[in-house]
Design a protein around this motif. Structure first.
Motif, PDB file in Angstrom:
ATOM      1  N   ASP A   6     -11.268 -51.709  -0.551  1.00  0.00           N
ATOM      2  CA  ASP A   6      -9.869 -51.727   0.337  1.00  0.00           C
ATOM      3  C   ASP A   6      -9.462 -52.304  -1.486  1.00  0.00           C
ATOM      4  O   ASP A   6      -9.143 -52.497  -1.941  1.00  0.00           O
ATOM      5  N   ALA A   8      -6.072 -50.989  -1.326  1.00  0.00           N
ATOM      6  CA  ALA A   8      -4.664 -50.330  -1.073  1.00  0.00           C
ATOM      7  C   ALA A   8      -3.819 -51.012  -1.958  1.00  0.00           C
ATOM      8  O   ALA A   8      -4.197 -51.951  -2.857  1.00  0.00           O
ATOM      9  N   GLU A  29     -15.284 -47.948   5.171  1.00  0.00           N
ATOM     10  CA  GLU A  29     -14.339 -48.014   5.686  1.00  0.00           C
ATOM     11  C   GLU A  29     -13.503 -48.019   4.588  1.00  0.00           C
ATOM     12  O   GLU A  29     -14.324 -48.592   3.969  1.00  0.00           O
ATOM     13  N   ASP A  31      -9.607 -47.811   2.505  1.00  0.00           N
ATOM     14  CA  ASP A  31      -7.975 -47.724   2.827  1.00  0.00           C
ATOM     15  C   ASP A  31      -7.008 -48.068   1.096  1.00  0.00           C
ATOM     16  O   ASP A  31      -7.297 -48.325   0.407  1.00  0.00           O
ATOM     17  N   SER A  33      -4.104 -46.825   1.375  1.00  0.00           N
ATOM     18  CA  SER A  33      -2.532 -46.897   1.713  1.00  0.00           C
ATOM     19  C   SER A  33      -2.400 -47.425   0.966  1.00  0.00           C
ATOM     20  O   SER A  33      -2.676 -48.270  -0.564  1.00  0.00           O
ATOM     21  N   VAL A  53     -13.828 -44.915   8.665  1.00  0.00           N
ATOM     22  CA  VAL A  53     -12.771 -44.727   8.686  1.00  0.00           C
ATOM     23  C   VAL A  53     -12.078 -44.786   7.017  1.00  0.00           C
ATOM     24  O   VAL A  53     -12.354 -45.213   6.690  1.00  0.00           O
ATOM     25  N   TYR A  55      -8.008 -45.280   5.437  1.00  0.00           N
ATOM     26  CA  TYR A  55      -6.861 -45.473   5.610  1.00  0.00           C
ATOM     27  C   TYR A  55      -5.843 -44.575   4.568  1.00  0.00           C
ATOM     28  O   TYR A  55      -6.057 -44.172   3.903  1.00  0.00           O
ATOM     29  N   SER A  57      -2.248 -44.102   4.996  1.00  0.00           N
ATOM     30  CA  SER A  57      -0.815 -44.597   4.692  1.00  0.00           C
ATOM     31  C   SER A  57       0.239 -44.489   3.309  1.00  0.00           C
ATOM     32  O   SER A  57      -0.680 -45.282   2.775  1.00  0.00           O
TER      33      SER A  57
END
Length: 67
Positions: A6, A8, A29, A31, A33, A53, A55, A57
């Motif tokens: 992560d 993000a 996964e 992230d 974003s 996955v 992410y 965004s």
């Protein structure tokens, strides 16, 4: 087992380093974003993971196509 990364909302700027994915074969996964200054492609090192996955965004400058 490390399965999620992560980064993000970390104010990442520029291209993504391959080191973000290297040595993480169980990674599933990521992230990315809310890093609007992140640009380029996801490095080929991603192919050495079990990634399912991503992410992205508000990570407007990224290309997320890989095989």
């Amino acid at each position: 087992m490390f399965t999620r990364r992560d980064v993000a909302n970390n104010n990442l700027d520029g291209t993504m380093p391959a080191a973000l994915f290297e040595g993480l074969p169980s990674l599933r996964e990521v992230d990315l974003s809310t890093n609007p200054k992140l640009v380029g492609s996801i490095p080929a090192a991603i192919n050495q993971t079990e990634l399912e996955v991503v992410y992205v965004s508000r990570a407007c400058g990224l290309s997320v196509m890989w095989c």
